[in-house]
Design a protein around this motif. Structure first.
Motif, PDB file in Angstrom:
ATOM      1  N   ARG A 182     -25.792  10.319  74.280  1.00  0.00           N
ATOM      2  CA  ARG A 182     -25.328  11.375  73.398  1.00  0.00           C
ATOM      3  C   ARG A 182     -25.046  10.835  72.013  1.00  0.00           C
ATOM      4  NH1 ARG A 182     -20.367  14.054  76.475  1.00  0.00           N
ATOM      5  NH2 ARG A 182     -19.839  11.834  76.623  1.00  0.00           N
ATOM      6  N   GLU A 183     -25.209  11.686  71.024  1.00  0.00           N
ATOM      7  CA  GLU A 183     -24.872  11.309  69.661  1.00  0.00           C
ATOM      8  C   GLU A 183     -23.369  11.206  69.487  1.00  0.00           C
ATOM      9  OE1 GLU A 183     -28.347  13.127  66.789  1.00  0.00           O
ATOM     10  OE2 GLU A 183     -26.535  14.310  67.151  1.00  0.00           O
ATOM     11  N   LEU A 184     -22.960  10.321  68.609  1.00  0.00           N
ATOM     12  CA  LEU A 184     -21.559  10.240  68.220  1.00  0.00           C
ATOM     13  C   LEU A 184     -21.200  11.510  67.453  1.00  0.00           C
ATOM     14  CD1 LEU A 184     -18.939   8.537  67.901  1.00  0.00           C
ATOM     15  CD2 LEU A 184     -19.930   7.673  65.761  1.00  0.00           C
ATOM     16  N   ASP A 185     -20.181  12.229  67.912  1.00  0.00           N
ATOM     17  CA  ASP A 185     -19.818  13.473  67.247  1.00  0.00           C
ATOM     18  C   ASP A 185     -18.846  13.207  66.110  1.00  0.00           C
ATOM     19  OD1 ASP A 185     -16.857  14.118  68.232  1.00  0.00           O
ATOM     20  OD2 ASP A 185     -17.979  13.315  69.931  1.00  0.00           O
ATOM     21  N   ALA A 186     -18.651  14.192  65.238  1.00  0.00           N
ATOM     22  CA  ALA A 186     -17.850  14.020  64.031  1.00  0.00           C
ATOM     23  C   ALA A 186     -16.383  13.746  64.343  1.00  0.00           C
ATOM     24  CB  ALA A 186     -17.976  15.256  63.137  1.00  0.00           C
ATOM     25  N   ALA A 187     -15.825  14.446  65.325  1.00  0.00           N
ATOM     26  CA  ALA A 187     -14.410  14.265  65.648  1.00  0.00           C
ATOM     27  C   ALA A 187     -14.139  12.842  66.128  1.00  0.00           C
ATOM     28  CB  ALA A 187     -13.975  15.278  66.702  1.00  0.00           C
ATOM     29  N   THR A 188     -15.008  12.323  66.993  1.00  0.00           N
ATOM     30  CA  THR A 188     -14.837  10.960  67.480  1.00  0.00           C
ATOM     31  C   THR A 188     -15.043   9.954  66.359  1.00  0.00           C
ATOM     32  OG1 THR A 188     -15.602  11.641  69.673  1.00  0.00           O
ATOM     33  CG2 THR A 188     -15.621   9.286  69.196  1.00  0.00           C
ATOM     34  N   ASP A 224       5.425  24.120  45.843  1.00  0.00           N
ATOM     35  CA  ASP A 224       6.268  23.846  47.015  1.00  0.00           C
ATOM     36  C   ASP A 224       5.420  23.354  48.183  1.00  0.00           C
ATOM     37  OD1 ASP A 224       8.602  23.583  48.426  1.00  0.00           O
ATOM     38  OD2 ASP A 224       8.772  25.709  48.953  1.00  0.00           O
ATOM     39  N   PRO A 225       4.674  22.257  48.004  1.00  0.00           N
ATOM     40  CA  PRO A 225       3.707  21.813  49.017  1.00  0.00           C
ATOM     41  C   PRO A 225       4.387  21.124  50.199  1.00  0.00           C
ATOM     42  CG  PRO A 225       3.805  20.214  47.252  1.00  0.00           C
ATOM     43  CD  PRO A 225       4.715  21.351  46.839  1.00  0.00           C
ATOM     44  N   ARG A 226       3.592  20.955  51.268  1.00  0.00           N
ATOM     45  CA  ARG A 226       4.067  20.207  52.437  1.00  0.00           C
ATOM     46  C   ARG A 226       3.546  18.776  52.445  1.00  0.00           C
ATOM     47  NH1 ARG A 226       2.654  24.225  57.292  1.00  0.00           N
ATOM     48  NH2 ARG A 226       1.075  24.995  55.826  1.00  0.00           N
ATOM     49  N   LEU A 227       2.328  18.566  51.916  1.00  0.00           N
ATOM     50  CA  LEU A 227       1.726  17.234  51.779  1.00  0.00           C
ATOM     51  C   LEU A 227       1.534  16.531  53.120  1.00  0.00           C
ATOM     52  CD1 LEU A 227       3.600  15.902  48.611  1.00  0.00           C
ATOM     53  CD2 LEU A 227       1.493  17.239  48.727  1.00  0.00           C
ATOM     54  N   THR A 228       1.298  17.285  54.175  1.00  0.00           N
ATOM     55  CA  THR A 228       1.078  16.723  55.504  1.00  0.00           C
ATOM     56  C   THR A 228      -0.403  16.804  55.872  1.00  0.00           C
ATOM     57  OG1 THR A 228       1.649  18.882  56.441  1.00  0.00           O
ATOM     58  CG2 THR A 228       3.396  17.220  56.358  1.00  0.00           C
ATOM     59  N   VAL A 229      -0.767  16.105  56.933  1.00  0.00           N
ATOM     60  CA  VAL A 229      -2.135  16.132  57.454  1.00  0.00           C
ATOM     61  C   VAL A 229      -2.206  17.214  58.525  1.00  0.00           C
ATOM     62  CG1 VAL A 229      -3.906  14.834  58.692  1.00  0.00           C
ATOM     63  CG2 VAL A 229      -2.484  13.687  56.966  1.00  0.00           C
ATOM     64  N   ARG A 230      -2.968  18.261  58.265  1.00  0.00           N
ATOM     65  CA  ARG A 230      -3.055  19.376  59.195  1.00  0.00           C
ATOM     66  C   ARG A 230      -4.494  19.772  59.535  1.00  0.00           C
ATOM     67  NH1 ARG A 230       0.152  20.748  55.121  1.00  0.00           N
ATOM     68  NH2 ARG A 230      -1.211  22.410  54.350  1.00  0.00           N
ATOM     69  N   ASP A 231      -5.433  19.553  58.621  1.00  0.00           N
ATOM     70  CA  ASP A 231      -6.803  20.022  58.829  1.00  0.00           C
ATOM     71  C   ASP A 231      -7.726  18.972  59.424  1.00  0.00           C
ATOM     72  OD1 ASP A 231      -6.043  22.437  57.898  1.00  0.00           O
ATOM     73  OD2 ASP A 231      -7.150  22.360  56.012  1.00  0.00           O
ATOM     74  N   CYS A 232      -7.169  17.851  59.859  1.00  0.00           N
ATOM     75  CA  CYS A 232      -7.955  16.808  60.509  1.00  0.00           C
ATOM     76  C   CYS A 232      -7.002  15.965  61.344  1.00  0.00           C
ATOM     77  CB  CYS A 232      -8.696  15.937  59.495  1.00  0.00           C
ATOM     78  SG  CYS A 232      -7.603  14.946  58.448  1.00  0.00           S
ATOM     79  N   ALA A 233      -7.551  15.100  62.185  1.00  0.00           N
ATOM     80  CA  ALA A 233      -6.716  14.167  62.927  1.00  0.00           C
ATOM     81  C   ALA A 233      -6.138  13.133  61.969  1.00  0.00           C
ATOM     82  CB  ALA A 233      -7.537  13.492  64.013  1.00  0.00           C
ATOM     83  N   GLY A 234      -4.969  12.612  62.296  1.00  0.00           N
ATOM     84  CA  GLY A 234      -4.371  11.573  61.467  1.00  0.00           C
ATOM     85  C   GLY A 234      -2.876  11.753  61.312  1.00  0.00           C
ATOM     86  N   THR A 235      -2.229  10.687  60.867  1.00  0.00           N
ATOM     87  CA  THR A 235      -0.782  10.685  60.661  1.00  0.00           C
ATOM     88  C   THR A 235      -0.465  11.048  59.219  1.00  0.00           C
ATOM     89  OG1 THR A 235      -0.539   8.950  62.332  1.00  0.00           O
ATOM     90  CG2 THR A 235       1.301   9.266  60.804  1.00  0.00           C
ATOM     91  N   SER A 236       0.524  11.889  59.033  1.00  0.00           N
ATOM     92  CA  SER A 236       0.926  12.262  57.675  1.00  0.00           C
ATOM     93  C   SER A 236       1.536  11.053  56.963  1.00  0.00           C
ATOM     94  CB  SER A 236       1.942  13.403  57.708  1.00  0.00           C
ATOM     95  OG  SER A 236       1.361  14.584  58.209  1.00  0.00           O
ATOM     96  N   PRO A 237       1.197  10.853  55.691  1.00  0.00           N
ATOM     97  CA  PRO A 237       1.766   9.730  54.945  1.00  0.00           C
ATOM     98  C   PRO A 237       3.202  10.017  54.524  1.00  0.00           C
ATOM     99  CG  PRO A 237       0.396  11.056  53.508  1.00  0.00           C
ATOM    100  CD  PRO A 237       0.259  11.649  54.886  1.00  0.00           C
ATOM    101  N   VAL A 238       3.871   8.999  54.032  1.00  0.00           N
ATOM    102  CA  VAL A 238       5.178   9.190  53.416  1.00  0.00           C
ATOM    103  C   VAL A 238       4.989  10.019  52.150  1.00  0.00           C
ATOM    104  CG1 VAL A 238       7.133   8.051  52.295  1.00  0.00           C
ATOM    105  CG2 VAL A 238       6.088   7.035  54.340  1.00  0.00           C
ATOM    106  N   ARG A 239       5.795  11.041  51.981  1.00  0.00           N
ATOM    107  CA  ARG A 239       5.687  11.931  50.826  1.00  0.00           C
ATOM    108  C   ARG A 239       6.608  11.419  49.720  1.00  0.00           C
ATOM    109  NH1 ARG A 239       6.715  17.444  54.163  1.00  0.00           N
ATOM    110  NH2 ARG A 239       8.686  16.343  54.508  1.00  0.00           N
ATOM    111  N   VAL A 240       6.026  11.179  48.548  1.00  0.00           N
ATOM    112  CA  VAL A 240       6.764  10.598  47.429  1.00  0.00           C
ATOM    113  C   VAL A 240       6.783  11.593  46.279  1.00  0.00           C
ATOM    114  CG1 VAL A 240       6.912   8.664  45.818  1.00  0.00           C
ATOM    115  CG2 VAL A 240       6.045   8.286  48.144  1.00  0.00           C
TER     116      VAL A 240
END
Length: 346
Positions: free
Chosen positions: A42-48, A155-171
């Motif tokens: 199988r092909e490597l998919d985008a999410a993986t 008034d942003p949230r600056l979090t990671v929501r639309d992809c996998a990953g950990t949200s960074p520290v917001r500065v």
């Protein structure tokens, strides 16, 4: 990806399958698991692919993720991969391999250079694919930096929501301590938050919000001092997200290594400007950085390499400098915020 106009710099490449020689080399070198050719056919998919890229910080990580480096210095998936998985590697590996001290910025703007309408409304200048791109840039950062004006307006949230990953520290750069304690960044608890204020600013203590005091001039904090302070806290990989004033200041002070500028096919006419800095009186001295160009839906992404030695006043982007640093072994470049020759165009 649609063909690019070479006068605007080469397109962000879609990539090509690894050569038979590269696959034989992977087998000869004992590459196994993720780094071997996909054995199930199988092909490597985008999410993986994205999950693997999140773990890449050096060449060894890249091999473990299933990438092989070709004779041209570029990394490719060792096995069969779908087009989107290949595109993700081409677009984001330069950041993955950039090292522990690296600063990049992102702006989305209209064709006439505005990031919002004159009322401050910016929902939305660019499209959904650019917003997903922004969330991926956040996921690759240790910290995301915004100015106080952006917090007041969006008034942003600056979090990671639309992809996998950990949200960074917001500065938040809040020199005078003018921000309301009720804004999202200070109350939602969604990610660690660091509030940078001037030495004399009077701000309340809040749960989940650390306050860091730095010397500041009337114009704001010195960008390289901000980056040094963050690095001292283990936050060396920094995304400067906005707004236009903050990104322009980091650009002007030569504190950025890379700039992602997304241009939407819309004319605002009168609004909040994006990049603004003292320019050169002659076009031949304007800043010309090695640039890649690609598409995010209907929007056009320009990726500028701003590292010292890669950018010169009046210098066109040569083909040998435009493969996002892969052919120049991006990960081997130490980040420098020192006193090299300033970029005259910035």
């Amino acid at each position: 990806m649609p063909p690019a106009d070479e006068s605007a710099g080469p397109a962000i490449p879609v990539g090509s399958p690894p050569t038979a020689g590269a696959l034989r080399a992977a087998s000869r070198d004992g590459v196994t698991g993720a780094a071997a050719v996909e054995r199930n056919g199988r092909e490597l998919d985008a999410a993986t692919a994205w999950e693997r890229l999140l773990k890449v910080r050096d060449g060894a990580d890249a091999e473990a993720a299933g990438l092989v480096q070709g004779p041209d210095g570029r990394w490719r998936w060792a096995g069969a991969a779908c087009a989107e998985a290949t595109r993700l590697a081409e677009l984001y590996l330069p950041l993955c391999l950039a090292g522990p001290r690296y600063a990049w910025a992102q702006l989305g703007q209209s064709l006439d250079g505005f990031i919002a309408a004159r009322t401050g409304d910016a929902i939305y200048v660019t499209g959904e694919e650019d917003r997903r791109h922004l969330h991926r840039l956040r996921a690759l950062a240790d910290a995301v930096v915004v100015g106080a004006g952006t917090v007041v307006t969006d008034d942003p949230r600056l979090t990671v929501r639309d992809c996998a990953g950990t949200s960074p520290v917001r500065v938040v750069l809040d020199r005078s301590g003018r921000l309301s304690p009720r804004c999202h960044l200070f109350t939602d608890g969604a990610a660690p938050t660091l509030r940078l204020v001037g030495v004399g600013a009077d701000v309340p203590e809040q749960d989940g919000v650390q306050v860091l005091r730095l010397p500041a001039a009337d114009a704001g904090f010195a960008p390289r001092e901000v980056l040094a302070a963050l690095a001292g806290r283990g936050l060396g990989r920094v995304l400067v997200e906005g707004g236009g004033v903050t990104v322009s200041r980091f650009l002007r002070e030569r504190a950025l290594h890379r700039l992602y500028l997304t241009v939407a096919p819309v004319l605002i006419g009168d609004g909040v400007p994006g990049l603004r800095f003292p320019g050169e009186p002659r076009m031949r001295d304007a800043l010309r950085a090695p640039t890649r160009r690609g598409h995010l839906g209907e929007d056009t992404l320009f990726e500028l390499d701003l590292r010292p030695g890669g950018t010169r006043p009046g210098q066109p982007a040569g083909d040998q400098q435009t493969e996002a640093g892969q052919a120049r072994h991006e990960g081997a470049h130490a980040v420098d915020h020192g006193d090299r020759e300033a970029l005259r165009g910035a």
